[in-house]
Scaffold this motif. Structure first.
Motif, mmCIF file in Angstrom:
data_model
loop_
_atom_site.group_PDB
_atom_site.id
_atom_site.type_symbol
_atom_site.label_atom_id
_atom_site.label_comp_id
_atom_site.label_asym_id
_atom_site.label_seq_id
_atom_site.Cartn_x
_atom_site.Cartn_y
_atom_site.Cartn_z
ATOM 1 N N CYS A 21 -31.860 54.934 11.510
ATOM 2 C CA CYS A 21 -32.830 55.495 10.572
ATOM 3 C C CYS A 21 -32.573 55.017 9.153
ATOM 4 O O CYS A 21 -32.836 55.731 8.189
ATOM 5 N N CYS B 282 -28.289 58.962 13.591
ATOM 6 C CA CYS B 282 -29.085 58.998 12.361
ATOM 7 C C CYS B 282 -28.250 59.157 11.095
ATOM 8 O O CYS B 282 -27.421 60.038 10.993
ATOM 9 N N CYS C 219 -37.743 52.846 10.781
ATOM 10 C CA CYS C 219 -37.753 54.308 10.877
ATOM 11 C C CYS C 219 -38.857 54.870 9.998
ATOM 12 O O CYS C 219 -38.878 54.663 8.787
ATOM 13 N N CYS D 297 -34.536 62.565 7.918
ATOM 14 C CA CYS D 297 -34.855 62.950 9.284
ATOM 15 C C CYS D 297 -34.462 64.410 9.454
ATOM 16 O O CYS D 297 -33.522 64.877 8.834
ATOM 17 N N CYS E 190 -33.967 60.930 16.847
ATOM 18 C CA CYS E 190 -33.208 59.716 16.559
ATOM 19 C C CYS E 190 -31.737 59.847 16.961
ATOM 20 O O CYS E 190 -31.222 60.937 17.093
#
Length: 407
Positions: A120, A143, A125, A134, A140
């Motif tokens: 990410c 991350c 992303c 996130c 994910c």
DNA sequence: GAGTTTGAAACT
DNA sequence: CAGTTTCAAACTC
């Protein structure tokens, strides 16, 4: 708090996020999850990690992460900004991590990524690209796009921006008028909004979301290198022929296109309508606006600026506002989310913001009238004026009521 | 839900 | 800068 803020990155530039919502989400995120992790995830604004941003590379070792984490947590407590964020609990609870795939018809409430290899920290992303952290709903893996790794995120972001200053700028540039237009003129008028860089579609004929123009609800333009463009929001050809309502298509029969397109368009329009509404709202329309909602990331800290609540805003482009719990915030002007995310009336948000807005803010998003024709492009971060404006915005965040809790 | 397709992003 | 690879979303089955 730091902000990354930004806007909308391109992809999403079109995808947008509702400002208001995004804000909320972030806010929520912060608080909610946090009950659990507050200590770790933070919004601390002033951290300066050893390796911080400048030197960071997108891939950091776990160890590094841990370190950063620790640091962050420490500061976090001090962060004044935290107060700002409204507490909302459980925004997420209802939404367990899910795969991001959205079912048809499913509202894409907010962004959720499903990154497996990018950590990410790349534009692949959506969350990262959108300038948001996130959050729980993301599926994910590994991350790094979390407040905890703020430094890493910022560093990576810088890196990407150094390569492409507009990387996080909104991809779709809309003119103020766009909103209404789309609806009526939709098919043939391309109009006001266009994808900044244009698409490069070869097989999708710009009729699927693979096409960034289409996804953003804008027509293809001269900047596009697409082949067989049938973009219902405006074909490249039309754009080229500007004005002339050329029906001509490059390759394909128009029948199909026309008819099917229209149908498709209608549907799309319906969806887009929402977007448009958003657009009407100055905030959404403007690339910069999104920032408001986002939780600021770190930039300041690395630079030694004092953490301010609003700060985040200043960051060059990022919007990161923390959203911990809720869903990722989306600020971007148009895209998918907008439609869905926006449950709340646009007006509301702006209002709130307005209250807090300081007159000085460079950009007035709150007022409906204020429209920005052209996106701020690469400089955002640098212009002081904007920062100040955003600051205000952020401040407002705290008071911001949650518009629509999704989930 | 698994697998395929697609095109942007990243890399060389 | 062009070509290739990687990636994750969009899409199909």
């Amino acid at each position: 708090m730091r902000n990354w803020c930004l806007l909308s990155p391109g992809r999403d530039s079109s995808r947008c996020i509702l400002p208001g919502i995004g804000l909320h989400l972030n806010a929520l995120a912060i608080n909610s999850k946090d009950s659990k992790k507050i200590k770790h995830e933070t919004f601390s604004s002033s951290i300066t990690l050893p390796g911080s941003a400048a030197s960071f590379h997108s891939r950091t070792t776990d160890r590094e992460l841990d370190e950063s984490l620790t640091l962050v947590s420490t500061e976090r407590d001090n962060d004044p900004n935290e107060n700002v964020v409204p507490l909302v609990e459980d925004f997420n609870q209802t939404s367990p991590k899910k795969k991001r795939r959205r079912l048809e018809g499913e509202p894409e409430a907010c962004k959720r990524c499903n990154c497996k290899k990018s950590k990410c920290l790349k534009l692949y992303c959506e969350c990262f690209a959108a300038g948001v952290y996130c959050i729980e709903p993301c599926a994910c893996q590994d991350c790094f796009n979390k407040p905890i790794h703020e430094d890493t995120v910022l560093a990576t972001r810088k890196q990407i921006e150094s390569r492409n200053p507009l990387a996080f700028a909104p991809k779709v540039i809309r003119s103020s008028e766009s909103a209404p237009e789309i609806r009526d003129e939709s098919i043939k008028t391309p109009a006001s909004a266009r994808h900044k860089r244009g698409c490069n579609c070869k097989k999708s004929t710009c009729l699927k979301k693979y096409c960034e123009c289409y996804q953003g609800g804008v027509g293809c333009s001269i900047n596009c290198r697409c082949e067989g463009c049938k973009n219902v929001f405006g074909r490249k050809d039309d754009f080229l022929n500007s004005g002339s309502a050329s029906m001509e298509m490059e390759d394909e029969p128009e029948d199909e296109t026309e008819a099917s397109v229209k149908n498709g368009v209608d549907k799309i329009l319906q969806k887009t309508e929402i977007q448009n509404n958003d657009e009407q709202n100055p905030n959404s329309a403007l690339p910069t606006t999104p920032l408001r909602f986002y939780r600021p990331l770190v930039q300041f800290s690395s630079k030694g600026k004092p953490p301010r609540s609003f700060l985040g805003i200043g960051s060059s482009s990022g919007l990161y506002t923390g959203h911990r719990h809720g869903k990722p915030n989306i600020l971007r002007p148009q895209s998918k989310f907008e439609k869905q995310c926006q449950n709340a009336p646009d007006d509301d948000i702006p209002e709130i913001l307005r209250e807090n807005h300081s007159p000085s803010s460079g950009i007035k998003t709150s007022s409906p009238n204020s429209k920005r024709v052209s996106p701020p492009q690469s400089n955002w971060g640098s212009s002081p004026g904007r920062r100040s404006g955003r600051k205000l915005i952020l401040q407002s965040i705290p008071s911001f009521p949650s518009l629509t809790p999704q989930h």
